[in-house]
Design a protein around this motif. Structure first.
Motif, mmCIF file in Angstrom:
data_model
loop_
_atom_site.group_PDB
_atom_site.id
_atom_site.type_symbol
_atom_site.label_atom_id
_atom_site.label_comp_id
_atom_site.label_asym_id
_atom_site.label_seq_id
_atom_site.Cartn_x
_atom_site.Cartn_y
_atom_site.Cartn_z
ATOM 1 N N UNK A 40 0.805 -1.216 0.000
ATOM 2 C CA UNK A 40 0.000 0.000 0.000
ATOM 3 C C UNK A 40 0.846 1.277 0.000
ATOM 4 N N UNK A 41 2.152 1.143 0.243
ATOM 5 C CA UNK A 41 3.056 2.294 0.246
ATOM 6 C C UNK A 41 3.902 2.372 -1.021
ATOM 7 N N UNK A 42 3.647 1.487 -1.984
ATOM 8 C CA UNK A 42 4.411 1.482 -3.218
ATOM 9 C C UNK A 42 5.722 0.739 -3.134
ATOM 10 N N UNK A 43 5.904 -0.063 -2.088
ATOM 11 C CA UNK A 43 7.113 -0.870 -1.945
ATOM 12 C C UNK A 43 6.901 -2.210 -2.645
ATOM 13 N N UNK A 44 7.911 -2.681 -3.352
ATOM 14 C CA UNK A 44 7.803 -3.906 -4.133
ATOM 15 C C UNK A 44 7.626 -5.122 -3.221
ATOM 16 N N UNK A 45 6.668 -5.971 -3.577
ATOM 17 C CA UNK A 45 6.473 -7.251 -2.903
ATOM 18 C C UNK A 45 6.945 -8.366 -3.828
ATOM 19 N N UNK A 46 7.710 -9.316 -3.287
ATOM 20 C CA UNK A 46 8.199 -10.417 -4.108
ATOM 21 C C UNK A 46 7.989 -11.742 -3.384
ATOM 22 N N UNK A 47 8.148 -12.818 -4.145
ATOM 23 C CA UNK A 47 8.020 -14.163 -3.574
ATOM 24 C C UNK A 47 9.187 -14.508 -2.666
ATOM 25 N N UNK A 48 10.219 -13.690 -2.614
ATOM 26 C CA UNK A 48 11.286 -13.905 -1.636
ATOM 27 C C UNK A 48 10.707 -13.874 -0.229
ATOM 28 N N UNK A 49 9.849 -12.892 0.010
ATOM 29 C CA UNK A 49 9.222 -12.746 1.325
ATOM 30 C C UNK A 49 7.832 -13.367 1.381
ATOM 31 N N UNK A 50 7.155 -13.455 0.227
ATOM 32 C CA UNK A 50 5.765 -13.918 0.186
ATOM 33 C C UNK A 50 5.651 -15.013 -0.869
ATOM 34 N N UNK A 51 6.029 -16.251 -0.540
ATOM 35 C CA UNK A 51 5.998 -17.330 -1.538
ATOM 36 C C UNK A 51 4.626 -17.565 -2.161
ATOM 37 N N UNK A 52 3.539 -17.165 -1.470
ATOM 38 C CA UNK A 52 2.202 -17.372 -2.028
ATOM 39 C C UNK A 52 1.995 -16.606 -3.337
ATOM 40 N N UNK A 53 2.813 -15.614 -3.622
ATOM 41 C CA UNK A 53 2.714 -14.940 -4.912
ATOM 42 C C UNK A 53 2.893 -15.914 -6.068
ATOM 43 N N UNK A 54 3.642 -16.986 -5.849
ATOM 44 C CA UNK A 54 3.870 -17.967 -6.908
ATOM 45 C C UNK A 54 2.608 -18.758 -7.241
ATOM 46 N N UNK A 55 1.573 -18.645 -6.406
ATOM 47 C CA UNK A 55 0.293 -19.282 -6.720
ATOM 48 C C UNK A 55 -0.461 -18.523 -7.808
ATOM 49 N N UNK A 56 -0.042 -17.292 -8.072
ATOM 50 C CA UNK A 56 -0.674 -16.489 -9.118
ATOM 51 C C UNK A 56 -0.088 -16.873 -10.476
ATOM 52 N N UNK A 57 -0.964 -17.248 -11.409
ATOM 53 C CA UNK A 57 -0.531 -17.547 -12.772
ATOM 54 C C UNK A 57 -1.126 -16.494 -13.700
ATOM 55 N N UNK A 58 -0.342 -15.536 -14.139
ATOM 56 C CA UNK A 58 -0.851 -14.502 -15.035
ATOM 57 C C UNK A 58 -0.906 -15.032 -16.475
ATOM 58 N N UNK A 59 -2.007 -14.760 -17.153
ATOM 59 C CA UNK A 59 -2.176 -15.181 -18.540
ATOM 60 C C UNK A 59 -2.234 -13.939 -19.427
ATOM 61 N N UNK A 60 -1.432 -13.939 -20.489
ATOM 62 C CA UNK A 60 -1.444 -12.828 -21.437
ATOM 63 C C UNK A 60 -2.131 -13.249 -22.729
ATOM 64 N N UNK A 61 -3.082 -12.424 -23.172
ATOM 65 C CA UNK A 61 -3.721 -12.601 -24.473
ATOM 66 C C UNK A 61 -3.526 -11.293 -25.228
ATOM 67 N N UNK A 62 -2.487 -11.257 -26.037
ATOM 68 C CA UNK A 62 -2.107 -9.994 -26.639
ATOM 69 C C UNK A 62 -1.613 -9.046 -25.560
ATOM 70 N N UNK A 63 -2.278 -7.924 -25.400
ATOM 71 C CA UNK A 63 -1.921 -6.962 -24.364
ATOM 72 C C UNK A 63 -2.783 -7.104 -23.114
#
Length: 271
Positions: A40-63
């Motif tokens: 919420x403060x604009x600080x980067x969140x990564x799976x280094x600290x939050x492994x649950x981010x790896x549960x997100x699978x982003x799908x791209x269809x064009x843009x």
């Protein structure tokens, strides 16, 4: 040598995709790490600290980006007109917010406030001038447009990890998959493990790259992507065999000389 596999990660520090071919752009593979998760403060969140981010699978269809995960229905992302500047490795980078729906979706996934932001203009972020040229650019990858690893080096590392387990009278672990290291391109057929340490320039298919720097590895490589838990490997064994300058190393960073296309099976040549 040949190009064994190609990988890209639409949202930094979430799950990625294996593809048969890809467009190489000046700042990285098309679609690679153009989105990032922030608190919420604009600080980067990564799976280094939050492994649950790896549960997100982003799908791209064009843009168009769609987020999929185990906790909620898929969400199509709609960027807003709101922009903010974040600190990306001591470089200010302007990003576009992706709205409250994406924020709520990610917040529910990781159980802490989160927002999604988009690098709408990938020409904004320069590469570290210590290793790049003034006009080199990078997306939201840690530091450089592409990361290369080799199957020979992973095989050697897995042998070392097994030796470490035997020395410590531990249960023999399963070999680590290459996905732990989140490369963009994986090379097969190198004449020796870590031969890439000495490469300065390579060509994959018709695209030439500068090999500018080895990649220092962090705790993210210790996260098991099946269980989302952290272990000791490969950092423990890399510290024994691949430690210098106070860091551990696996893989090499690439900067493309010009745009082009690469495909699985393309020949790889050291120039």
């Amino acid at each position: 040598m040949k190009l064994a596999s190609i990988h890209f990660y639409p949202v930094k520090s979430t799950s990625g995709h294996d593809v048969g071919e890809a467009e190489v752009q000046p700042w990285g593979l098309a679609g690679d790490r153009r989105y990032i998760v922030l608190d919420e403060h604009g600080v980067i969140l990564t799976a280094r600290e939050i492994p649950r981010l790896l549960m997100c699978l982003p799908e791209l269809d064009g843009e168009t980006l769609t987020l999929t995960g185990p906790h909620a229905a898929p969400l199509r992302v709609t960027p807003t007109s709101t922009r903010s500047v974040i600190d990306m490795r001591n470089t200010p980078v302007e990003l576009t917010d992706c709205g409250d729906d994406a924020a709520a979706w990610l917040t529910a996934l990781i159980d802490r406030p989160a927002r999604l932001a988009w690098l709408d203009d990938p020409t904004r972020r320069p590469v570290d001038p210590a290793y790049g040229r003034p006009d080199d650019r990078v997306s939201l990858a840690d530091a450089y447009p592409l990361l290369l690893t080799s199957t020979a080096s992973l095989a050697q590392l897995n042998d070392w990890i097994a030796e470490t387990a035997v020395e410590r009278s531990e249960e023999l672990p399963e070999p680590l998959p290459m996905s732990r290291f989140r490369p963009n391109v994986v090379v097969d057929g190198a004449d020796a493990a870590f031969a890439e340490d000495g490469w300065k320039r390579i060509r994959i298919g018709d695209v030439e790259f500068r090999v500018v720097k080895s990649c220092d590895r962090c705790v993210l490589t210790t996260v098991d992507t099946r269980t989302y838990t952290k272990g000791k490997e490969p950092i423990r064994t890399l510290a024994k065999h691949r430690r210098w300058d106070g860091k551990v190393w696996f893989g090499r960073n690439l900067i493309p000389e010009a745009p082009g296309r690469i495909a699985q099976g393309d020949p790889v040549a050291v120039l």
